[in-house]
Design an enzyme around this catalytic site. Structure first.
Site, short mmCIF file in Angstrom:
data_model
loop_
_atom_site.label_atom_id
_atom_site.label_comp_id
_atom_site.label_asym_id
_atom_site.label_seq_id
_atom_site.Cartn_x
_atom_site.Cartn_y
_atom_site.Cartn_z
CG HIS A 1 -8.70 -6.28 -3.03
ND1 HIS A 1 -7.68 -5.63 -3.68
CD2 HIS A 1 -8.16 -6.76 -1.88
CE1 HIS A 1 -6.56 -5.73 -2.97
NE2 HIS A 1 -6.83 -6.39 -1.87
CB ALA B 1 -8.74 1.56 1.71
CB SER C 1 -0.88 0.02 1.24
OG SER C 1 -1.74 -1.11 1.29
#
Length: 298
Positions: A170, A133, A63
């Protein structure tokens, strides 16, 4: 010819259709690997982030949020990005006849304050605190109450009442509707409206203790693998289908198209600017406690 283990590299990536598509040519020896061998390690992104903190893998998907904490050990490869260009992780809740008031929150930026008001005090199921996220939601909402749940169990956590709402990454970004949920906010859309930039979600990194000429080779091989998939889309999508949870070939192809594109071939200046802006905003608002300089393998 491989002479010794110095040409063997561990390669970590998620068991998702976009990553499977990206690394298809490498996994199936469709391109020249230049004498290198790659040991693919398929793990969820939170696990990969944690392994990167320990410097365990030579090359890994991570990430962009996690990059802030591993920049001393890893450099960003210029290819392999997952960028949400006007779309991205979403916050969902169970669909109900009582939820009609949310319908106006989904697409109108003027209602972001209403979405924040709705989410205030809610317990949110998140896929990991080092995911991009999670950081994007912090930038949108500020501090919030959360529980960490594996990304593929967030729907179940919300259904069961363990959390009020869920942060979806996802394939859930495309399947939440048929699973009985509705969108509260799309963080990629919000970020684009705020900054004019794509939301940088994931990237590939390579360890800095690998010689620079080898890092350049590795970068070129991964870009060639991405190019091969894009040039042989049908077979690469077919290879990716076993990793496409709850998606048929059409939906998997749509998801792959969202996250394997020109930004994946190379961040370009826009992608590099997006990473710097994302991490700078997080630093300025106190969600990252260390200064970060994005270093790319050129």
């Amino acid at each position: 010819m491989i002479r010794d283990n110095t040409n063997v590299f561990t390669l970590g990536h998620s068991p998702d259709p976009d990553d499977a598509f990206m690394f298809y040519a490498m996994a199936e020896n469709k391109i020249d690997l230049r004498g290198y061998r790659f040991e693919h390690r398929l793990e969820d992104i939170q696990t990969l982030n944690e392994r990167a903190l320990r410097g365990e893998l030579h090359i890994s998907a991570i990430s962009i949020h996690a990059y802030a904490h591993i920049a001393s050990k890893y450099a960003l490869l210029p290819c392999g990005a997952s960028m949400g260009d006007g779309y991205g992780p979403i916050v969902i809740r169970k669909r109900s006849t009582l939820n009609a008031q949310l319908s106006t929150l989904n697409e109108n930026s003027a209602n972001h304050s209403a979405a924040r008001h709705f989410l205030a005090g809610k317990k949110i199921a998140v896929p990991g605190t080092m995911t991009s996220a999670f950081l994007a939601l912090e930038l949108f909402l500020g501090k919030f109450d959360y529980i960490v749940v594996p990304f593929d169990q967030i729907f179940d956590a919300v259904r069961a009442g363990r959390a009020d709402v869920g942060l979806i990454i996802h394939e859930g970004q495309l399947t939440y509707g048929k699973s009985g949920f509705e969108k509260i906010v799309d963080l990629g859309k919000w970020w684009k409206e705020q900054t004019g930039l794509p939301l940088p979600l994931g990237g590939n990194v390579v360890r800095k203790d690998i010689p620079s000429d080898v890092r350049k080779d590795l970068s070129e091989i991964i870009r060639e693998s991405i190019d091969y998939g894009l040039a042989h889309r049908e077979e690469a999508v077919r290879h990716s289908l076993p990793y496409a949870r709850d998606m048929d070939a059409k939906l998997a192809g749509k998801f792959i198209g969202m996250y394997v594109n020109e930004f994946t071939r190379d961040y370009g200046q826009v992608g590099r600017d997006a990473i710097r802006r994302f991490l700078a905003e997080a630093r300025n608002k106190g969600f990252i406690d260390i200064p970060v300089e994005a270093e790319f393998v050129e």
